[in-house]
Scaffold this active site. Structure first.
Site, PDB file in Angstrom:
ATOM      1  N   GLU A 160      48.293  42.155  32.436  1.00  0.00           N
ATOM      2  CA  GLU A 160      47.758  41.772  31.118  1.00  0.00           C
ATOM      3  C   GLU A 160      48.740  41.941  29.956  1.00  0.00           C
ATOM      4  OE1 GLU A 160      44.024  43.808  30.586  1.00  0.00           O
ATOM      5  OE2 GLU A 160      43.107  42.812  32.300  1.00  0.00           O
ATOM      6  N   ASN A 202      49.900  39.907  36.820  1.00  0.00           N
ATOM      7  CA  ASN A 202      48.452  39.694  36.895  1.00  0.00           C
ATOM      8  C   ASN A 202      47.857  39.597  35.494  1.00  0.00           C
ATOM      9  OD1 ASN A 202      46.025  39.732  38.627  1.00  0.00           O
ATOM     10  ND2 ASN A 202      45.567  41.704  37.661  1.00  0.00           N
ATOM     11  N   HIS A 238      37.826  36.514  35.952  1.00  0.00           N
ATOM     12  CA  HIS A 238      36.533  37.052  35.516  1.00  0.00           C
ATOM     13  C   HIS A 238      35.854  35.907  34.772  1.00  0.00           C
ATOM     14  CE1 HIS A 238      37.527  41.095  36.702  1.00  0.00           C
ATOM     15  NE2 HIS A 238      38.653  41.055  36.005  1.00  0.00           N
ATOM     16  N   GLU A 265      40.666  39.237  40.887  1.00  0.00           N
ATOM     17  CA  GLU A 265      39.549  40.076  40.405  1.00  0.00           C
ATOM     18  C   GLU A 265      38.293  39.239  40.200  1.00  0.00           C
ATOM     19  OE1 GLU A 265      40.670  42.510  37.036  1.00  0.00           O
ATOM     20  OE2 GLU A 265      42.688  42.847  37.820  1.00  0.00           O
ATOM     21  N   ASP A 267      34.924  37.602  39.673  1.00  0.00           N
ATOM     22  CA  ASP A 267      33.488  37.836  39.513  1.00  0.00           C
ATOM     23  C   ASP A 267      32.984  36.766  38.546  1.00  0.00           C
ATOM     24  OD1 ASP A 267      34.508  39.026  37.150  1.00  0.00           O
ATOM     25  OD2 ASP A 267      33.856  41.048  37.697  1.00  0.00           O
TER      26      ASP A 267
HETATM   27  C1  XIL Z   1      38.124  47.858  35.309  1.00  0.00           C
HETATM   28  C2  XIL Z   1      37.339  48.690  36.312  1.00  0.00           C
HETATM   29  O1  XIL Z   1      36.575  47.832  37.088  1.00  0.00           O
HETATM   30  C3  XIL Z   1      36.471  49.692  35.573  1.00  0.00           C
HETATM   31  O2  XIL Z   1      35.884  50.587  36.510  1.00  0.00           O
HETATM   32  C4  XIL Z   1      37.291  50.478  34.569  1.00  0.00           C
HETATM   33  O3  XIL Z   1      36.429  51.312  33.824  1.00  0.00           O
HETATM   34  C5  XIL Z   1      38.038  49.564  33.645  1.00  0.00           C
HETATM   35  O4  XIL Z   1      38.833  48.674  34.412  1.00  0.00           O
HETATM   36  N1  XIL Z   1      41.144  43.838  34.437  1.00  0.00           N
HETATM   37  C6  XIL Z   1      41.794  44.662  35.316  1.00  0.00           C
HETATM   38  C7  XIL Z   1      41.029  45.737  36.001  1.00  0.00           C
HETATM   39  O5  XIL Z   1      42.967  44.433  35.618  1.00  0.00           O
HETATM   40  O6  XIL Z   1      41.816  46.866  36.258  1.00  0.00           O
HETATM   41  C8  XIL Z   1      39.805  46.146  35.225  1.00  0.00           C
HETATM   42  O7  XIL Z   1      39.057  47.069  36.016  1.00  0.00           O
HETATM   43  C9  XIL Z   1      39.001  44.935  34.866  1.00  0.00           C
HETATM   44  C10 XIL Z   1      39.786  43.990  33.997  1.00  0.00           C
END
Ligand code: XIL
Length: 457
Positions: A160, A202, A238, A265, A267
């Site tokens: 990020e 990422n 996401h 990631e 969802d």
């Molecule tokens: C999130 C986790 O799922 C949570 O448990 C934590 O509190 C915060 O981080 N992008 C990412 C992940 O790269 O590491 C994040 O994970 C979600 C967003």
């Protein structure tokens, strides 16, 4: 089409009967027969993974789904900076190791997440800046990647680092303020520490073609052109209630730069389209030969960080949702088969010339470019063959007194102080006439101030 579909469901039914009666002989081998996400993805050489939490591994429903369905895992929080280096120089790997061992014992790939990120930094790092932070960050990368050396399939080396909105530029952060080269310094340190892990950048909101993803694209293209080690780009995905229309085209344009792409990631907000969006993401990955796998960010809705959005493939009780079935069907419908991946990341150097056999003894030259900060540096050395092809090289670099090499990549060093000699590794020794390759090293103190020597053969 209708007939074909019918025929397939008949085959599936007989496969199921065959399985029940003969315990897996013959019929299970058909591409259609895979009944879990991991096995279905494996049919095209891909993985299907989940982010998991060490604190949930005692939950039998959770681990039951995990071991049945997934062939890759990512630690949801356990390998982040705050978890692995809670105070400076004191490393804690207990929970990260639990995720690693859970994955390895299940024959799964393990994605490492994440070496450097503006979020979830330990307090001590948040209060550092400048060269103290840069040195601490690179040390963190080196130590964590070394601890997990040889065990991680792919590392999110940097997470990020690009800004949202239309600038296409970097996100402001304490890491960014150490200098724009912090990302490449991190990738070089990661490569040096674990040469066999794929190294990924990422990010989120990079899932379609937009200003942010184009910023990342330009960075990857620049890294590839300069020989900065990068092997993959992760698209967090996401997603809300829609998916960018150019999702697949965006994956493809990154793949065309010569990196793998991964959905890291995934969802999707629950809503009318959830199952369709999951299927679209799956199909897009399957259509891009360098899309090596998909990871969902959790197992059951109740495990999700997106509380109340029910964005995952299993409900709170662990039942398969419609989204699960749509992903499984998409995986079973197939896609491209990946080319076999090399045992180590492919070198970024040009392929050796095949028209003229390499001759020992031809001349070569070397130049150095430096990224320095107070107390440390990263040197990138370009080696160029002379008028004749060469099949090996040794470069001599003289360091100022008080300086030392701490790690090197794409070359092996003899000595670490004074005049240090760097020998090619297996994949970058052969150079055609006039062709070049790059290697690098990190050091403490000041970088070299004189031109390196180069001997061929
Ligand atoms: C999130 C986790 O799922 C949570 O448990 C934590 O509190 C915060 O981080 N992008 C990412 C992940 O790269 O590491 C994040 O994970 C979600 C967003």
């Amino acid at each position: 089409m209708l007939l074909l579909k019918k025929r397939r469901s008949v085959l599936l039914a007989s496969a199921a009967v065959g399985l029940a009666v003969t315990a897996g002989v013959a019929l299970v081998g058909t591409a259609e027969a895979a009944s879990t996400l991991g096995a279905s993805a494996a049919q095209t050489g891909r993985y299907f993974g989940a982010a998991i939490a060490a604190g949930r591994l005692g939950d039998a429903t959770y681990t039951g789904i995990l071991t049945r369905e997934f062939n890759a895992v990512t630690p949801e929080n356990e390998m982040k900076w705050d978890a692995t280096e809670p105070s400076q120089g004191r490393f804690t790997f207990t929970n990260g190791d639990r995720i690693l061992n859970q994955g390895l014992s299940n024959g799964s790939k393990v994605r490492g997440h994440a070496l450097l990120w503006h979020a979830q930094q330990p307090g001590w790092a948040q209060s550092l800046s400048g060269s103290a932070l840069r040195t601490a960050a690179i040390n963190h990368v080196t130590q964590v990647a070394t601890h997990y050396k040889g065990k991680i399939y792919a590392w999110d080396v940097v997470n990020e680092a690009f800004a949202d909105g239309g600038s296409g530029g970097r996100r402001d952060s304490n890491l960014q303020r150490t200098g724009n080269d912090w990302i490449e310094a991190a990738f070089k340190a990661a490569r040096a520490a674990d040469p066999n892990a794929k190294l990924c950048y990422n990010d989120y909101n990079t899932d379609g073609v937009n200003a942010k993803s184009t910023g990342v694209y330009n960075m990857v293209r620049d890294f590839k052109s300069r020989g900065v080690p990068i092997d993959c780009v992760g698209f967090q995905s996401h997603l809300g209630t829609g998916i960018p229309g150019d999702y697949q085209a965006n994956l493809q344009r990154f793949a065309d730069l010569g990196v793998d792409v991964q959905i890291t990631e995934l969802d999707v907000a629950q809503g009318g389209n959830q199952a369709n969006i999951y299927a679209s993401v799956t199909k897009a990955c399957l259509a891009v030969s360098r899309c090596t796998g998909i990871t969902v960010w959790g197992i059951r809705d109740s495990d999700s960080w997106r509380t109340g959005e029910n964005p995952l493939l299993f409900d709170n009780s662990g039942n398969k949702k419609a989204a699960y079935t749509s992903v499984l069907n998409a995986l079973n419908a197939g896609g491209t088969t990946n080319p076999p991946s090399p045992s180590s990341p492919s070198p970024s150097s040009p392929s050796p010339s095949t028209s003229t056999p390499p001759q020992p003894g031809g001349a070569c030259s070397a130049t150095v470019s430096l990224n320095s900060w107070n107390g440390g540096f990263v040197a990138t050395i370009k080696v160029t063959a002379g008028a004749a092809p060469i099949n090996g090289w040794t470069v001599g670099v003289t360091l100022p007194s008080g300086s030392a090499v701490t790690n090197a990549w794409s070359a092996t060093n003899t000595g670490s102080t004074g005049t240090v000699s760097f020998r090619n590794v297996s994949y970058n020794g052969q150079l055609g006439a006039g062709a070049g390759t790059e290697f690098g090293f990190q050091g403490t103190g000041a970088g070299p101030t004189t031109t390196p020597t180069c001997a061929a053969g």
